[in-house]
Design a protein around this motif. Structure first.
Motif, PDB file in Angstrom:
ATOM      1  N   GLN A  53       2.121   1.821  -3.465  1.00 17.21           N
ATOM      2  CA  GLN A  53       1.075   2.345  -4.348  1.00 17.21           C
ATOM      3  C   GLN A  53       0.791   3.820  -4.067  1.00 17.21           C
ATOM      4  O   GLN A  53       0.555   4.589  -4.990  1.00 17.21           O
ATOM      5  CB  GLN A  53      -0.208   1.533  -4.180  1.00 17.21           C
ATOM      6  CG  GLN A  53      -0.114   0.146  -4.782  1.00 17.21           C
ATOM      7  CD  GLN A  53      -1.343  -0.688  -4.494  1.00 17.21           C
ATOM      8  OE1 GLN A  53      -2.136  -0.358  -3.635  1.00 17.21           O
ATOM      9  NE2 GLN A  53      -1.487  -1.793  -5.220  1.00 17.21           N
ATOM     10  N   LYS A  54       0.833   4.202  -2.807  1.00 14.80           N
ATOM     11  CA  LYS A  54       0.612   5.615  -2.474  1.00 14.80           C
ATOM     12  C   LYS A  54       1.764   6.481  -2.974  1.00 14.80           C
ATOM     13  O   LYS A  54       1.566   7.637  -3.327  1.00 14.80           O
ATOM     14  CB  LYS A  54       0.477   5.790  -0.965  1.00 14.80           C
ATOM     15  CG  LYS A  54      -0.841   5.282  -0.424  1.00 14.80           C
ATOM     16  CD  LYS A  54      -0.905   5.486   1.073  1.00 14.80           C
ATOM     17  CE  LYS A  54      -2.177   4.918   1.667  1.00 14.80           C
ATOM     18  NZ  LYS A  54      -2.203   5.049   3.132  1.00 14.80           N
ATOM     19  N   ALA A  55       2.965   5.918  -2.988  1.00 13.93           N
ATOM     20  CA  ALA A  55       4.147   6.691  -3.385  1.00 13.93           C
ATOM     21  C   ALA A  55       4.410   6.629  -4.888  1.00 13.93           C
ATOM     22  O   ALA A  55       5.391   7.198  -5.354  1.00 13.93           O
ATOM     23  CB  ALA A  55       5.369   6.172  -2.624  1.00 13.93           C
ATOM     24  N   ARG A  56       3.549   5.960  -5.632  1.00 17.06           N
ATOM     25  CA  ARG A  56       3.774   5.789  -7.072  1.00 17.06           C
ATOM     26  C   ARG A  56       4.027   7.105  -7.815  1.00 17.06           C
ATOM     27  O   ARG A  56       4.926   7.170  -8.660  1.00 17.06           O
ATOM     28  CB  ARG A  56       2.599   5.042  -7.688  1.00 17.06           C
ATOM     29  CG  ARG A  56       2.830   4.748  -9.158  1.00 17.06           C
ATOM     30  CD  ARG A  56       1.793   3.834  -9.698  1.00 17.06           C
ATOM     31  NE  ARG A  56       2.186   2.485  -9.319  1.00 17.06           N
ATOM     32  CZ  ARG A  56       1.375   1.459  -9.284  1.00 17.06           C
ATOM     33  NH1 ARG A  56       0.123   1.614  -9.614  1.00 17.06           N
ATOM     34  NH2 ARG A  56       1.796   0.280  -8.940  1.00 17.06           N
ATOM     35  N   ARG A 103       0.836  -1.211   0.000  1.00 14.24           N
ATOM     36  CA  ARG A 103       0.000   0.000   0.000  1.00 14.24           C
ATOM     37  C   ARG A 103       0.870   1.261   0.000  1.00 14.24           C
ATOM     38  O   ARG A 103       0.557   2.236  -0.674  1.00 14.24           O
ATOM     39  CB  ARG A 103      -0.940  -0.014   1.202  1.00 14.24           C
ATOM     40  CG  ARG A 103      -2.145  -0.912   0.985  1.00 14.24           C
ATOM     41  CD  ARG A 103      -3.167  -0.732   2.085  1.00 14.24           C
ATOM     42  NE  ARG A 103      -2.750  -1.346   3.336  1.00 14.24           N
ATOM     43  CZ  ARG A 103      -2.879  -2.640   3.624  1.00 14.24           C
ATOM     44  NH1 ARG A 103      -3.404  -3.457   2.749  1.00 14.24           N
ATOM     45  NH2 ARG A 103      -2.487  -3.117   4.786  1.00 14.24           N
ATOM     46  N   LEU A 104       1.968   1.237   0.735  1.00 13.48           N
ATOM     47  CA  LEU A 104       2.864   2.384   0.763  1.00 13.48           C
ATOM     48  C   LEU A 104       3.472   2.616  -0.620  1.00 13.48           C
ATOM     49  O   LEU A 104       3.563   3.754  -1.084  1.00 13.48           O
ATOM     50  CB  LEU A 104       3.979   2.169   1.793  1.00 13.48           C
ATOM     51  CG  LEU A 104       4.991   3.286   1.920  1.00 13.48           C
ATOM     52  CD1 LEU A 104       4.309   4.562   2.406  1.00 13.48           C
ATOM     53  CD2 LEU A 104       6.109   2.886   2.851  1.00 13.48           C
TER      54      LEU A 104
END
Length: 110
Positions: free
Chosen positions: A50-53, A47-48
């Motif tokens: 994906q958030k930082a993509r 999830r981290l």
């Protein structure tokens, strides 16, 4: 026909098997919960990521700039950096293969 004592033994054996089965179910449930707790960090890391993509291109550019800047200062670092970049390329290729959809062909890009 089965005698009374034989029937009683079968009934007791059935109860013992039911109790043993219930104990095994509870043990399996407990082990499953321990396994899920031990691997929960993997979901958080995903999830981290994906958030930082949106930040990955910036981070990659900055890492490239720092790597080039490091090449100019010291040449022994060049050998280490080359092997690290080779390792990163291989890891990226493996990651892409694991992320490919089942219907897609897995291509190897080195």
């Amino acid at each position: 026909m089965v005698g009374r004592t034989a029937r009683e033994q079968l009934r007791l054996r059935k109860q013992a098997l039911i109790l043993e089965s219930e104990a095994n179910r509870r043990r399996l449930e407990s082990e499953w919960q321990h396994l899920r707790a031990a691997t929960s960090w993997m979901g958080e890391a995903r999830r981290l990521g994906q958030k930082a993509r949106p930040w990955w291109p910036l981070v990659a550019s900055l890492a490239g700039f720092l790597a080039v800047r490091g090449f100019r200062k010291s040449s022994p670092l060049l050998n280490r950096t080359g092997s690290i970049l080779s390792l990163i390329t291989t890891a990226l290729s493996l990651w892409k293969q694991t992320r490919a959809k089942p219907g897609e062909e897995k291509s190897e890009a080195f």
